[in-house]
Enzyme design. Structure first.
Site, PDB file in Angstrom:
ATOM      1  N   TYR A  23      49.640  18.286  43.388  1.00 23.03           N
ATOM      2  CA  TYR A  23      48.849  17.269  43.775  1.00 23.03           C
ATOM      3  C   TYR A  23      47.372  18.420  44.558  1.00 23.03           C
ATOM      4  CZ  TYR A  23      51.275  13.304  43.648  1.00 23.03           C
ATOM      5  OH  TYR A  23      52.007  12.234  43.208  1.00 23.03           O
ATOM      6  N   ASP A  43      52.015  28.238  37.401  1.00 23.80           N
ATOM      7  CA  ASP A  43      53.011  27.262  37.868  1.00 23.80           C
ATOM      8  C   ASP A  43      54.561  27.971  37.314  1.00 23.80           C
ATOM      9  OD1 ASP A  43      53.092  24.242  39.437  1.00 23.80           O
ATOM     10  OD2 ASP A  43      54.725  24.790  38.323  1.00 23.80           O
ATOM     11  N   THR A 100      55.926  22.752  50.789  1.00 29.40           N
ATOM     12  CA  THR A 100      56.551  23.274  51.870  1.00 29.40           C
ATOM     13  C   THR A 100      57.325  21.949  52.500  1.00 29.40           C
ATOM     14  OG1 THR A 100      54.549  22.751  52.886  1.00 29.40           O
ATOM     15  CG2 THR A 100      54.826  25.023  52.421  1.00 29.40           C
ATOM     16  N   LYS A 222      46.554  21.541  61.422  1.00 31.08           N
ATOM     17  CA  LYS A 222      46.739  20.497  60.321  1.00 31.08           C
ATOM     18  C   LYS A 222      48.270  19.833  60.674  1.00 31.08           C
ATOM     19  CE  LYS A 222      47.726  18.768  56.382  1.00 31.08           C
ATOM     20  NZ  LYS A 222      46.946  17.667  55.734  1.00 31.08           N
ATOM     21  N   ASN A 226      48.623  15.338  61.725  1.00 36.16           N
ATOM     22  CA  ASN A 226      49.513  14.323  61.150  1.00 36.16           C
ATOM     23  C   ASN A 226      50.607  13.997  62.127  1.00 36.16           C
ATOM     24  OD1 ASN A 226      48.047  14.152  58.736  1.00 36.16           O
ATOM     25  ND2 ASN A 226      49.257  15.618  57.640  1.00 36.16           N
ATOM     26  N   CYS A 276      53.136  13.657  53.774  1.00 36.94           N
ATOM     27  CA  CYS A 276      52.691  14.423  54.907  1.00 36.94           C
ATOM     28  C   CYS A 276      53.117  14.207  56.253  1.00 36.94           C
ATOM     29  CB  CYS A 276      50.947  14.049  55.031  1.00 36.94           C
ATOM     30  SG  CYS A 276      50.193  14.464  53.528  1.00 36.94           S
ATOM     31  N   LYS A 279      56.690  14.570  57.432  1.00 35.68           N
ATOM     32  CA  LYS A 279      57.112  15.976  57.580  1.00 35.68           C
ATOM     33  C   LYS A 279      56.283  17.096  58.540  1.00 35.68           C
ATOM     34  CE  LYS A 279      54.773  18.613  54.253  1.00 35.68           C
ATOM     35  NZ  LYS A 279      54.030  19.631  53.538  1.00 35.68           N
ATOM     36  N   TYR A 339      55.253   4.445  48.815  1.00 34.84           N
ATOM     37  CA  TYR A 339      55.230   4.576  50.386  1.00 34.84           C
ATOM     38  C   TYR A 339      53.877   4.219  51.032  1.00 34.84           C
ATOM     39  CZ  TYR A 339      51.631   8.359  50.555  1.00 34.84           C
ATOM     40  OH  TYR A 339      50.421   9.118  50.499  1.00 34.84           O
TER      41      TYR A 339
END
Ligand code: SAJ
Length: 439
Positions: A23, A43, A100, A222, A226, A276, A279, A339
């Site tokens: 993403y 990847d 992560t 960051k 959140n 996000c 976490k 979600y």
């Protein structure tokens, strides 16, 4: 070193490697390629590389413009993709965009992808080069994890032979390309030169403000932004639970509270999902040792938000009991599994928690979600003969439900609304988050 890198960036002759084509990595790789750079995406998933080389996006869901941009940049030869980290030997810039996640049990970061990518990059690190981490990481990760891992694997010295920066992504599913272009970004260099180079690079794709700072501040911003949202949502949820207990209406309370200057009470609901918000609060506090500071508010907010799908199960049981039924043996239709409204993303879905709880109690649960291929069956059929309708996600589809007709097809007319989408109808046993029963 800096002058050479700056010249390569300004002339767009710099070659960019993007590690992790999910993403975060895929859209940013496409946008740097569109800006005129040669970009090689890396990847570990061969299937994903194969799709990308055909100009097909491996990302689920509607991402306006991404498929076209991917096809165009691959066709032009500006965007390549491989599983081979050897391409990093030619890369002036290496951008890390791997997942992560946080461990469900320990709530500590699971840096497996990062710890795999770093030595693979380090072994092929070009001198000089600029390494930028876009993944969301816990404060001090750049200093304590990224820097030593790259130095050990490369034998080079950070801030001398290669530069480091953290430029956290601010993406939302469904608006990946638009967000890259329009959202302000924090650019945290480990040295002022790293910051300057990273600003120069991102000015090619970000039209919004770029805020220069250091690595630690960028990591804190960051995860804090959140965690802030999670605490705000938890406050709304706790207010909802209080209103239910005392017979209040949280929606009216919220509307009137928000008329007070400086208030912005968020929306109570059936839970907090996504990749996000559930976490990042844990990342923010993960490197704290107990003799430094033992956070209380952030874990408590997580606990409140995690309890909401379980509260929805309690509301279902309560309504069934009023209708003279037990949960065991009842048929419950759960509406919404993504979600977020109008999304197909099911990561950390609150509905999954509700479904597990109802099944543990012996209910037969049928799931519907118009955006999730696995659950986009016939809604009327899902509801026919059910003993309960539980609305978990405010998909637009559900806003048009004709509840009066639907409850006539149900075996027991129980309706539990987790997102303030439905209105009570005569004949239904109705419950909703934040609405206390008339005393
Ligand atoms: N939710 C509530 N009440 C609210 C807001 C959200 O219960 O008032 C729930 C949603 O239903 C969902 C979860 O929280 O289950 C997360 O919703 P979200 O709107 O925060 O959406 P996300 O997870 O996609 O968050 C992203 C984040 N963006 C980035 O990390 C770059 C977040 O920082 C943004 O604030 C958010 O989008 C946004 O504002 O849309």
């Amino acid at each position: 070193m800096t002058a050479d890198l700056m010249q390569a960036l300004q002339s767009k002759t710099a070659r960019i490697a993007v590690i992790g084509l999910g993403y975060v990595g895929l859209p940013v790789a496409c946008m740097f390629a569109r800006a005129g750079f040669h970009v090689t995406g890396i990847d570990i998933l061969k299937d994903r590389i194969a799709l990308i080389l055909q100009g097909i996006s491996p990302i689920q869901g509607k991402e306006p413009g991404l498929e076209e941009l991917l096809a165009e940049t691959v066709r032009s030869g500006r965007l390549e993709a491989t599983t081979d980290y050897g391409v990093c030997r030619e890369a002036d810039v290496a951008l890390i965009a791997v997942e992560t996640p946080v461990d469900d049990e320990t709530k500590k970061p699971r840096y497996a992808a990062l710890r795999s990518a770093l030595p693979s990059l380090g072994k092929n690190l070009k001198r000089p080069s600029l390494v930028i981490v876009e993944s969301t990481i816990a404060p001090r990760t750049m200093e304590d994890v990224v820097k030593p891992a790259l130095e050990d694997a490369s034998g080079l010295q950070a801030n001398r032979d290669f530069l480091l920066a953290h430029c956290p992504e601010r993406l939302m599913p469904g608006r990946l390309l638009k967000n890259i272009e329009t959202m302000p970004r924090v650019v945290g260099g480990m040295t002022p030169e790293a910051t300057e180079l990273t600003l120069t690079l991102y000015r090619n794709i970000v039209k919004a403000e770029l805020d220069a700072t250091d690595c630690l501040t960028a990591e804190l911003v960051k995860t804090t932004e959140n965690a802030y949202r999670d605490v705000q949502i938890a406050f709304a949820n706790e207010t909802a639970l209080i209103c239910e207990a005392v017979g209040g209406d949280v929606w009216q309370v919220r509307a009137l509270v928000n008329k007070s200057p400086g208030r912005n009470m968020h929306l109570p609901g059936a839970g907090v999902g996504g990749h996000c918000i559930p976490k990042d609060p844990w990342l923010l506090i993960s490197n704290l040792t107990s003799d430094q500071y033992a956070p209380r508010l952030i874990p408590a907010a997580r606990a409140v938000n995690d309890s909401m799908p379980l509260h929805m199960a309690d509301l279902v049981a309560d309504a069934l009991r009023e209708a003279g039924r037990e949960v065991r043996g009842s048929i419950i239709a759960v509406l919404g599994y993504a979600y977020l409204e109008n999304s197909d993303d099911t990561r950390n879905s609150p509905s999954a928690v509700l479904v597990r709880r109802l099944r543990d109690w012996g209910a037969e649960v049928h799931i519907h979600d118009p955006h999730v291929p696995e659950y986009c069956g016939d809604l009327a059929q899902t509801l026919k003969g059910a003993d309960g309708l539980v609305l978990m996600v405010a998909h637009d589809t559900y806003r048009q439900l004709d509840l009066a007709s639907i409850i006539r097809t149900m075996r027991t007319p129980i309706v539990v609304d987790g997102r303030k989408v439905l209105s009570p109808v005569p004949g239904a046993f109705f419950r909703e988050i934040g609405m206390g029963l008339a005393q």
